[in-house]
Design an enzyme around this catalytic site. Structure first.
Site, PDB file in Angstrom:
ATOM      1  N   GLU A 281      -1.532  -1.288   3.343  1.00  0.00           N
ATOM      2  CA  GLU A 281      -1.795   0.124   3.657  1.00  0.00           C
ATOM      3  C   GLU A 281      -3.141   0.301   4.361  1.00  0.00           C
ATOM      4  O   GLU A 281      -4.010  -0.583   4.306  1.00  0.00           O
ATOM      5  CB  GLU A 281      -1.777   0.974   2.376  1.00  0.00           C
ATOM      6  CG  GLU A 281      -2.821   0.566   1.362  1.00  0.00           C
ATOM      7  CD  GLU A 281      -3.188   1.675   0.378  1.00  0.00           C
ATOM      8  OE1 GLU A 281      -3.456   2.815   0.821  1.00  0.00           O
ATOM      9  OE2 GLU A 281      -3.242   1.396  -0.834  1.00  0.00           O
TER      10      GLU A 281
ATOM     11  N   LYS B 179      -6.136   3.450 -11.722  1.00  0.00           N
ATOM     12  CA  LYS B 179      -7.506   3.652 -12.191  1.00  0.00           C
ATOM     13  C   LYS B 179      -7.528   4.494 -13.449  1.00  0.00           C
ATOM     14  O   LYS B 179      -6.697   5.370 -13.643  1.00  0.00           O
ATOM     15  CB  LYS B 179      -8.292   4.396 -11.123  1.00  0.00           C
ATOM     16  CG  LYS B 179      -8.707   3.524 -10.011  1.00  0.00           C
ATOM     17  CD  LYS B 179     -10.056   4.020  -9.494  1.00  0.00           C
ATOM     18  CE  LYS B 179     -10.509   3.091  -8.410  1.00  0.00           C
ATOM     19  NZ  LYS B 179      -9.543   3.146  -7.307  1.00  0.00           N
TER      20      LYS B 179
HETATM   21  N1  PSU Z   1      -6.327   4.200  -5.675  1.00  0.00           N
HETATM   22  C1  PSU Z   1      -7.313   3.360  -5.356  1.00  0.00           C
HETATM   23  N2  PSU Z   1      -7.691   3.208  -4.053  1.00  0.00           N
HETATM   24  C2  PSU Z   1      -7.060   3.895  -3.058  1.00  0.00           C
HETATM   25  C3  PSU Z   1      -5.981   4.763  -3.410  1.00  0.00           C
HETATM   26  C4  PSU Z   1      -5.654   4.891  -4.711  1.00  0.00           C
HETATM   27  O1  PSU Z   1      -7.864   2.737  -6.233  1.00  0.00           O
HETATM   28  O2  PSU Z   1      -7.427   3.741  -1.875  1.00  0.00           O
HETATM   29  C5  PSU Z   1      -5.232   5.483  -2.314  1.00  0.00           C
HETATM   30  C6  PSU Z   1      -3.888   4.793  -2.057  1.00  0.00           C
HETATM   31  O3  PSU Z   1      -3.607   4.869  -0.696  1.00  0.00           O
HETATM   32  C7  PSU Z   1      -2.916   5.646  -2.830  1.00  0.00           C
HETATM   33  C8  PSU Z   1      -3.528   7.022  -2.630  1.00  0.00           C
HETATM   34  O4  PSU Z   1      -1.595   5.577  -2.361  1.00  0.00           O
HETATM   35  O5  PSU Z   1      -4.927   6.812  -2.741  1.00  0.00           O
HETATM   36  C9  PSU Z   1      -3.054   8.042  -3.643  1.00  0.00           C
HETATM   37  O6  PSU Z   1      -3.588   9.270  -3.280  1.00  0.00           O
HETATM   38  P1  PSU Z   1      -3.052  10.622  -3.965  1.00  0.00           P
HETATM   39  O7  PSU Z   1      -3.505  10.535  -5.393  1.00  0.00           O
HETATM   40  O8  PSU Z   1      -3.712  11.708  -3.209  1.00  0.00           O
HETATM   41  O9  PSU Z   1      -1.564  10.604  -3.822  1.00  0.00           O
END
Ligand code: PSU
Ligand code: MN
Length: 303
Positions: free
Chosen positions: A21, A159
């Site tokens: 990604e 996390k």
């Molecule tokens: N968690 C991490 N690092 C990240 C992300 C999540 O530790 O870079 C990124 C990933 O791309 C994940 C996105 O798919 O954040 C999720 O974002 P949201 O909670 O806005 O859906």
């Protein structure tokens, strides 16, 4: 969709390919460091004998596999790339925008391109309720997309800034297969263990590949989450971790950060307030995850 020649050739001969990604680069790591990680991650996939396919949207075009110049663009300090979840793909394409793809959108694109395995850092999930609220409606689309997309995402769990228990409940409801790689505990990104167990444990890439094959043929059509704990030598000290978490949550609440900005703001706090410890940890776990993803992709071609 533009697929690079290298990736297209590997897919045509059913060789191992690993999707990667770009949100982790554009929104998860600081400029400079993101560019070295971008190359290190691709090298780690190649070292195992698989082909990396980093995914982003540039000039309104989905790109599967990025050139060095395109990686420079994604990682540039002034890139200003939008964070594109799955629902944002249509608008970004039609309106000719640049954007970095999350786990949700990368999974959709990987599946459309014929890539089965995707290696990354941490999955999005159910956020903790804001102070004074009892539930959060901020649930990452990563979960919904995995429910309906038969890809395998290799990551270090979620996390601890998220509600891990609620995230696991949603994954169960939406029939996503959850595996622990050589662990019985669901990993919590910077920490190897959380208070939660994984429903299934696998101990080798071959075992993971066997589960993925069976899930694809007899499962409910959903994805597989293969969780891999951070390498022990990079696990964050518990006290530091708990302090950063409490500070980050307080910052999000006091600055009234909302929606897709929450994760980047928390990550930024972890990185600046830990003097780079969290950056090293983040890099180490991503490298470990993409290498495992590559091993699983190789094992799938040997079935
Ligand atoms: N968690 C991490 N690092 C990240 C992300 C999540 O530790 O870079 C990124 C990933 O791309 C994940 C996105 O798919 O954040 C999720 O974002 P949201 O909670 O806005 O859906
Ligand atoms: Mn969200």
């Amino acid at each position: 969709m533009r697929i690079t020649e290298e990736v297209a050739a590997a897919l045509a001969e059913r060789g191992p390919v690993v999707a990667l990604e770009s949100t982790i680069l554009a929104h998860g790591l600081p400029p400079g460091r993101n560019r070295t990680v971008a190359t290190a991650v691709e090298d780690a996939v190649r070292a195992v004998g698989a082909v990396p396919a980093t995914i982003a949207v540039l000039d309104g075009q989905i790109r599967v596999g990025l050139t060095d110049a395109e990686l420079d663009r994604v990682c540039a300090a002034d890139a200003g790339l939008a964070k594109l979840s799955a629902r944002d793909l249509g608008p970004a394409i039609a309106l000719s925008h640049d954007g970095a793809t999350t786990i949700a959108s990368t999974s959709v694109i990987a599946h459309a391109a014929g890539i089965a395995v995707f290696g990354t850092g941490g999955l999005g999930g159910v956020h903790l309720p804001a102070p004074g609220e009892s539930v959060s409606w901020d649930v990452s689309a990563d979960l919904d997309v995995l429910a309906g997309t038969p890809v395998t995402v290799v990551c270090s769990g979620v996390k601890s800034v998220l509600d891990i228990g609620a995230t696991l409940e949603v994954l169960e409801t939406r029939s996503v297969a959850v595996l622990g790689y050589r662990t019985d505990s669901f990993p919590a990104f910077y920490r190897r263990e959380s208070p939660f167990t994984v429903p299934w444990r696998v101990n080798s890439p071959a075992e993971a590949a066997a589960v993925i094959t069976a899930h694809r043929s007899r499962g409910p059509g959903s994805g597989v989450l293969l969780t891999n704990p951070i390498p022990p030598e990079h696990e964050m000290d518990r006290e530091l971790h708990d302090r950063l978490l409490a500070e980050g949550m307080a910052k999000v609440a006091s600055d009234e950060v909302r929606g897709s900005d929450v994760t980047p703001v928390l990550l930024e706090h972890f990185h600046t307030a830990s003097d780079g410890v969290s950056l090293d940890a983040n890099e180490a776990l991503v490298l470990s995850n993409v290498a495992l993803a590559a091993e699983v992709a190789v094992a799938l071609t040997q079935r």
